[in-house]
Design a protein around this motif. Sequence first.
Motif, PDB file in Angstrom:
ATOM      1  N   ALA A  16       0.821  -1.218   0.000  1.00 26.79           N
ATOM      2  CA  ALA A  16       0.000   0.000   0.000  1.00 26.79           C
ATOM      3  C   ALA A  16       0.852   1.265   0.000  1.00 26.79           C
ATOM      4  O   ALA A  16       0.361   2.335  -0.354  1.00 26.79           O
ATOM      5  CB  ALA A  16      -0.940  -0.005   1.198  1.00 26.79           C
ATOM      6  N   TRP A  55      -5.883   1.957  -0.112  1.00 31.48           N
ATOM      7  CA  TRP A  55      -5.132   0.941  -0.839  1.00 31.48           C
ATOM      8  C   TRP A  55      -4.920  -0.296   0.025  1.00 31.48           C
ATOM      9  O   TRP A  55      -5.020  -1.423  -0.459  1.00 31.48           O
ATOM     10  CB  TRP A  55      -3.793   1.487  -1.316  1.00 31.48           C
ATOM     11  CG  TRP A  55      -3.927   2.229  -2.604  1.00 31.48           C
ATOM     12  CD1 TRP A  55      -4.061   3.575  -2.770  1.00 31.48           C
ATOM     13  CD2 TRP A  55      -3.977   1.668  -3.907  1.00 31.48           C
ATOM     14  NE1 TRP A  55      -4.186   3.884  -4.096  1.00 31.48           N
ATOM     15  CE2 TRP A  55      -4.127   2.728  -4.818  1.00 31.48           C
ATOM     16  CE3 TRP A  55      -3.901   0.379  -4.398  1.00 31.48           C
ATOM     17  CZ2 TRP A  55      -4.209   2.521  -6.184  1.00 31.48           C
ATOM     18  CZ3 TRP A  55      -3.977   0.174  -5.759  1.00 31.48           C
ATOM     19  CH2 TRP A  55      -4.128   1.235  -6.635  1.00 31.48           C
ATOM     20  N   THR A  58      -8.179  -2.294   0.204  1.00 35.50           N
ATOM     21  CA  THR A  58      -8.464  -2.936  -1.078  1.00 35.50           C
ATOM     22  C   THR A  58      -7.571  -4.157  -1.296  1.00 35.50           C
ATOM     23  O   THR A  58      -8.048  -5.232  -1.676  1.00 35.50           O
ATOM     24  CB  THR A  58      -8.277  -1.937  -2.234  1.00 35.50           C
ATOM     25  OG1 THR A  58      -9.120  -0.813  -2.010  1.00 35.50           O
ATOM     26  CG2 THR A  58      -8.579  -2.576  -3.565  1.00 35.50           C
TER      27      THR A  58
END
Length: 87
Positions: A16, A55, A58
């Motif tokens: 991330a 991020w 996800t």
Amino acid sequence: MKTVILSLFAASFLVAFVPLYVGIQHNAMGEFCKNDSLDPCSFDYFYALGIWTSWFATIFGSLLGILVVTRLCIVGFKVITNKSSGR
């Protein structure tokens, strides 16, 4: 299983940072500046944390979903092969 989830967490944590780093390096319009100006840019840590968190969530959610589907396929395959062998 705990080791696998911890590994997914660590991988998501580190990966991330890549889009966050790219975003900070390409801060052409001052997105990461609190005052939207590049001259006296005071870095907006909350915006950066929001980008990183989105991020991370996800990536971790995707990897966790892949893990769950893979485990279900393995268990299902074991059930099918045990029934067909007559046990």
